[in-house]
Write a protein that holds these residues in place. Sequence first.
Motif, PDB file in Angstrom:
ATOM      1  N   GLU A 134      37.373  34.987  47.894  1.00 43.90           N
ATOM      2  CA  GLU A 134      36.826  36.326  47.685  1.00 43.90           C
ATOM      3  C   GLU A 134      35.310  36.192  47.727  1.00 43.90           C
ATOM      4  O   GLU A 134      34.671  35.864  46.737  1.00 43.90           O
ATOM      5  CB  GLU A 134      37.267  36.914  46.340  1.00 43.90           C
ATOM      6  CG  GLU A 134      36.913  38.395  46.271  1.00 43.90           C
ATOM      7  CD  GLU A 134      36.827  38.941  44.850  1.00 43.90           C
ATOM      8  OE1 GLU A 134      36.897  40.164  44.693  1.00 43.90           O
ATOM      9  OE2 GLU A 134      36.649  38.164  43.891  1.00 43.90           O
ATOM     10  N   ARG A 141      39.843  51.437  39.855  1.00 42.90           N
ATOM     11  CA  ARG A 141      40.778  50.414  40.311  1.00 42.90           C
ATOM     12  C   ARG A 141      42.221  50.765  39.918  1.00 42.90           C
ATOM     13  O   ARG A 141      43.168  50.196  40.453  1.00 42.90           O
ATOM     14  CB  ARG A 141      40.352  49.048  39.772  1.00 42.90           C
ATOM     15  CG  ARG A 141      38.930  48.686  40.245  1.00 42.90           C
ATOM     16  CD  ARG A 141      38.554  47.250  39.939  1.00 42.90           C
ATOM     17  NE  ARG A 141      38.531  46.977  38.506  1.00 42.90           N
ATOM     18  CZ  ARG A 141      38.249  45.784  37.985  1.00 42.90           C
ATOM     19  NH1 ARG A 141      37.961  44.761  38.771  1.00 42.90           N
ATOM     20  NH2 ARG A 141      38.260  45.601  36.674  1.00 42.90           N
ATOM     21  N   SER A 155      36.194  48.449  34.787  1.00 36.21           N
ATOM     22  CA  SER A 155      35.097  48.667  35.715  1.00 36.21           C
ATOM     23  C   SER A 155      34.819  50.170  35.836  1.00 36.21           C
ATOM     24  O   SER A 155      33.672  50.619  35.750  1.00 36.21           O
ATOM     25  CB  SER A 155      35.470  48.070  37.070  1.00 36.21           C
ATOM     26  OG  SER A 155      34.540  48.420  38.045  1.00 36.21           O
ATOM     27  N   TYR A 171      42.423  38.630  34.808  1.00 37.41           N
ATOM     28  CA  TYR A 171      41.277  37.915  35.381  1.00 37.41           C
ATOM     29  C   TYR A 171      40.412  37.343  34.249  1.00 37.41           C
ATOM     30  O   TYR A 171      39.223  37.101  34.410  1.00 37.41           O
ATOM     31  CB  TYR A 171      40.485  38.811  36.341  1.00 37.41           C
ATOM     32  CG  TYR A 171      41.229  38.985  37.649  1.00 37.41           C
ATOM     33  CD1 TYR A 171      41.101  38.053  38.675  1.00 37.41           C
ATOM     34  CD2 TYR A 171      42.113  40.049  37.837  1.00 37.41           C
ATOM     35  CE1 TYR A 171      41.816  38.167  39.857  1.00 37.41           C
ATOM     36  CE2 TYR A 171      42.832  40.178  39.020  1.00 37.41           C
ATOM     37  CZ  TYR A 171      42.674  39.229  40.023  1.00 37.41           C
ATOM     38  OH  TYR A 171      43.396  39.345  41.193  1.00 37.41           O
ATOM     39  N   PHE A 212      31.763  37.950  48.741  1.00 35.71           N
ATOM     40  CA  PHE A 212      30.945  39.104  49.109  1.00 35.71           C
ATOM     41  C   PHE A 212      29.572  38.583  49.529  1.00 35.71           C
ATOM     42  O   PHE A 212      29.171  37.498  49.122  1.00 35.71           O
ATOM     43  CB  PHE A 212      30.753  40.034  47.904  1.00 35.71           C
ATOM     44  CG  PHE A 212      31.931  40.910  47.600  1.00 35.71           C
ATOM     45  CD1 PHE A 212      32.030  42.173  48.162  1.00 35.71           C
ATOM     46  CD2 PHE A 212      32.936  40.483  46.751  1.00 35.71           C
ATOM     47  CE1 PHE A 212      33.108  42.991  47.877  1.00 35.71           C
ATOM     48  CE2 PHE A 212      34.020  41.293  46.461  1.00 35.71           C
ATOM     49  CZ  PHE A 212      34.106  42.550  47.026  1.00 35.71           C
ATOM     50  N   VAL A 215      41.050  31.754  39.191  1.00 31.36           N
ATOM     51  CA  VAL A 215      39.947  32.473  38.532  1.00 31.36           C
ATOM     52  C   VAL A 215      39.139  31.461  37.741  1.00 31.36           C
ATOM     53  O   VAL A 215      39.443  31.166  36.576  1.00 31.36           O
ATOM     54  CB  VAL A 215      40.496  33.580  37.601  1.00 31.36           C
ATOM     55  CG1 VAL A 215      39.362  34.453  37.087  1.00 31.36           C
ATOM     56  CG2 VAL A 215      41.539  34.415  38.319  1.00 31.36           C
ATOM     57  N   ARG A 263      46.579  50.371  41.061  1.00 29.06           N
ATOM     58  CA  ARG A 263      47.362  49.659  40.050  1.00 29.06           C
ATOM     59  C   ARG A 263      48.496  50.489  39.476  1.00 29.06           C
ATOM     60  O   ARG A 263      49.235  50.012  38.603  1.00 29.06           O
ATOM     61  CB  ARG A 263      46.426  49.184  38.932  1.00 29.06           C
ATOM     62  CG  ARG A 263      45.365  48.232  39.476  1.00 29.06           C
ATOM     63  CD  ARG A 263      44.355  47.797  38.436  1.00 29.06           C
ATOM     64  NE  ARG A 263      43.348  46.917  39.046  1.00 29.06           N
ATOM     65  CZ  ARG A 263      42.397  46.294  38.375  1.00 29.06           C
ATOM     66  NH1 ARG A 263      42.304  46.434  37.063  1.00 29.06           N
ATOM     67  NH2 ARG A 263      41.528  45.523  39.007  1.00 29.06           N
ATOM     68  N   GLN A 295      34.726  37.627  29.433  1.00 24.72           N
ATOM     69  CA  GLN A 295      34.877  36.688  30.564  1.00 24.72           C
ATOM     70  C   GLN A 295      33.644  35.794  30.694  1.00 24.72           C
ATOM     71  O   GLN A 295      32.853  35.942  31.623  1.00 24.72           O
ATOM     72  CB  GLN A 295      35.082  37.484  31.863  1.00 24.72           C
ATOM     73  CG  GLN A 295      36.373  38.313  31.866  1.00 24.72           C
ATOM     74  CD  GLN A 295      36.415  39.318  32.999  1.00 24.72           C
ATOM     75  OE1 GLN A 295      35.603  40.237  33.061  1.00 24.72           O
ATOM     76  NE2 GLN A 295      37.364  39.169  33.906  1.00 24.72           N
TER      77      GLN A 295
HETATM   78  O1  TEU Z   1      36.466  40.763  41.725  1.00 29.08           O
HETATM   79  C1  TEU Z   1      35.172  40.321  41.983  1.00 29.08           C
HETATM   80  C2  TEU Z   1      34.199  41.370  42.242  1.00 29.08           C
HETATM   81  O2  TEU Z   1      33.165  41.092  42.798  1.00 29.08           O
HETATM   82  C3  TEU Z   1      34.449  42.712  41.667  1.00 29.08           C
HETATM   83  O3  TEU Z   1      33.352  43.016  40.870  1.00 29.08           O
HETATM   84  C4  TEU Z   1      34.599  43.793  42.644  1.00 29.08           C
HETATM   85  O4  TEU Z   1      33.402  43.975  43.362  1.00 29.08           O
HETATM   86  C5  TEU Z   1      34.892  45.042  41.877  1.00 29.08           C
HETATM   87  O5  TEU Z   1      36.033  44.809  41.115  1.00 29.08           O
HETATM   88  C6  TEU Z   1      35.102  46.230  42.765  1.00 29.08           C
HETATM   89  O6  TEU Z   1      35.413  47.325  41.939  1.00 29.08           O
HETATM   90  C7  TEU Z   1      37.338  39.834  41.192  1.00 29.08           C
HETATM   91  C8  TEU Z   1      38.704  40.434  40.952  1.00 29.08           C
HETATM   92  O7  TEU Z   1      39.267  40.816  42.177  1.00 29.08           O
HETATM   93  C9  TEU Z   1      38.598  41.544  39.980  1.00 29.08           C
HETATM   94  O8  TEU Z   1      39.832  42.180  39.759  1.00 29.08           O
HETATM   95  C10 TEU Z   1      38.088  40.957  38.688  1.00 29.08           C
HETATM   96  O9  TEU Z   1      37.853  42.000  37.780  1.00 29.08           O
HETATM   97  C11 TEU Z   1      36.807  40.164  38.897  1.00 29.08           C
HETATM   98  O10 TEU Z   1      36.861  39.287  39.991  1.00 29.08           O
HETATM   99  C12 TEU Z   1      36.554  39.307  37.687  1.00 29.08           C
HETATM  100  O11 TEU Z   1      37.472  38.268  37.653  1.00 29.08           O
END
Ligand code: TEU
Length: 554
Positions: free
Chosen positions: A255, A412, A385, A63, A257, A100, A416, A166
Amino acid sequence: MNRQWWHNKIAYQIYPKSFYDSNGDGIGDLPGIIEKLDYLSYLGVDILWLSPIYQSPLADQGYDISDYYKIDPRFGTMEDMDRLITEAKKRNMYILMDLVVNHCSDEHLWFQKAIQDPEGEYGNFFYLADEGEKKPCNWRSYFGGSVWSPLPGTGKQYLHMFHKKQPDLNWENPRVREEIYKNINWWMEKGLAGFRIDAIINIKKPLPFSDYPADREDGLCSPEVMLANASGIGEFLGEMRDETFAKYQAFTVGEVFNEKPEDLEKFIGENGYFSTMFDFHEAVIGHSPKGAYDNRPVTPEEYKNACFTAQAKIGDTGFYSNLIENHDEPRGVSHYLPGPPCEAAKKMLAGLYFMLRGIPFIYQGQEIGMENTEVSSIEQIDDISARGEYETALKAGLSPEEALAAVSLMSRDNARTPMQWEDSPGAGFTKGTPWLSVNPNYHRIHAADQMEREDSLFQFYRKLIGLRKDSDYGETLVYGSFAPYLKEQKNLMAYFRKGPEKTLLVMGNFQKEPQEAVLPGVAARIVLNNLPHTEIKENKIMLEGWQYVILEVK
Ligand code: TEU
Ligand code: CA
C-alpha cells in the motif's frame, strides 16, 4: 519480464467483519469466509486478501494489532485460520493476510512495557520524546490532530502517524525489524501465499524530527510532507524482502501512496521490494489539502487521465494492482460514475479498470454493484477517519448538516456495510444484529439475484475474469502492452492491449448519451459487450450510453 505464478491471477479483498457472520453475533468471521469459498471460486477469483483478523481492540477495525500471533476471538480461532488456508488450497486459491507493521496497538505488550519503563528495551520500540513545551514536530496525523500524544504517566510522548491507539514502531531499531521478520516467516510457514502490506511507505521518518510549513490553521503539516522528506526506505524494504518474502516466492502488494517515479523499478521491478503495489492515482483525484469536506467529485475525463498517467508511468517495469474501491474508499460505482449508477454503467466501469495492464483487485460487494450508504447523523458513522474529517469540517465553518453530507461521501463505512447476500433481514449477512447497519438497498442489490440473473453485473465480472484466463486472449490481456486510443475524445475511455499475436481495443462510453467513435481498422470480432447489441458501420462504432466493448482489431 520473468513470468511469475501470480501474473494472471485475480485478487479479491475480504473485509472479514462485514463478509459473512456464521454464528449470529453480528460480526463476520473466519468460518463464515470458509462457507463462502465456493461462491468466490464460482466468481473465479484466485487470491484472497483478508483485512486484519489478528487480536485487536478494533480501534481502527483491526489495523491496530495487540498480538501478531493470535486471531481475535471475534473472528474465530487459529484452527479456523488453518482450515481456511487448507480449504482455499483445495480450490486452488491463495490466502494473503494484511501486514500492519508501521504501527501496532497501544494495547500491544511492547507498548505496555514501554509505558512501564520508557528508558528500557521497549521504549526504543517506539518513537518517544520528552514531553517538553514544544512537540518534536508539527506533523498532522492521518486521522487528524498532532502525531504526538502523551505516554501515560511517564512525562514522555510518543509518535503515531494514525490514531493515538496506533503507536508507530521504530524501524530504525534492528530489534523491531527482527521481531517483524520473525512474525512474517511464522505466518508464511503456515501456508500463506503472501501479504498485503499496510501503510508501509510510512515506516521511514525523516530524522531528526523537524517542523515543516503549516498548511492549515491548526499549525500542522500534512503527513505527505513527511513522506516527501524521508529518504532511505529502500534499506528497510530490501532487507524485509530478503529476510522473508524472497524465501517463499510470496505474492506481496504494497500500500504505497506518493511513490516517486524513480522508485518504481526498485519497488515493483524485477526483484522489487514487492510483487506489486496499488495504483492510487484515481483514488486521490479531487482530494483537497483542506480536508475531505472540500473534496471535489471526479469527472470521467479525470478518471481516464489518471488511469492513463499511471499506465504510462509503469510501462512494462512491473504490474500495478488496479482497483476501484477498497475498505478505505467510497464504493467505486458511487464515486466514479456521475449520477445514480445503473447496471450498464457499473459494467462499463468494471470492464475499463479490469483490462488495464496490472493485477485486478475486486473488493467484496463490488461484484454485485454495492453502493455508498446513507446516514442521517454522525453517530451512525463508525469510521474514525470520517469522524476526524467531520470535526475538521465543523472547524472550517460548515454546519453539522453540511459537514455530514460532505463526510458521508468519503466515509470508509460506505465500503464496510455488510455484504448483501440476499433479500432477507440482515441481508443474509447475519441472523443477529449487524455490527454496522446494512445498506437499505439490499432488497434490490444482493448476491442471490446477481448469481441467478444471466445479464447481471456479477455474471459480467465472471466474463471479465474468464477473459484474463482465456486461452485466446489471456496472454494479450495479461502481458500485452498498453496504449491509449482517442484520448482527446471527451467521455470516451479507450485503449489498446497489444500482444505479439493479437490486438484488443477496449472502449467505454463514459456518459449516458450515445457517442460515435472512429475505429482504427477492421473489427475482426466483438469479444465482449455490456449491452445486447453493437452498431458498427464501416470504420465507425455507435456507442450507446454507458456502452462497453472489447473488440479484436486487425
Ligand atoms: O491506510 C493507510 C492510509 O494511508 C490511509 O490513511 C488512507 O489514506 C485513508 O484511510 C483513506 O481514507 C491503511 C489502511 O488501509 C487503513 O484502513 C488503516 O486505517 C491505516 O492504514 C492504518 O493502519
Ligand atoms: Ca460472527
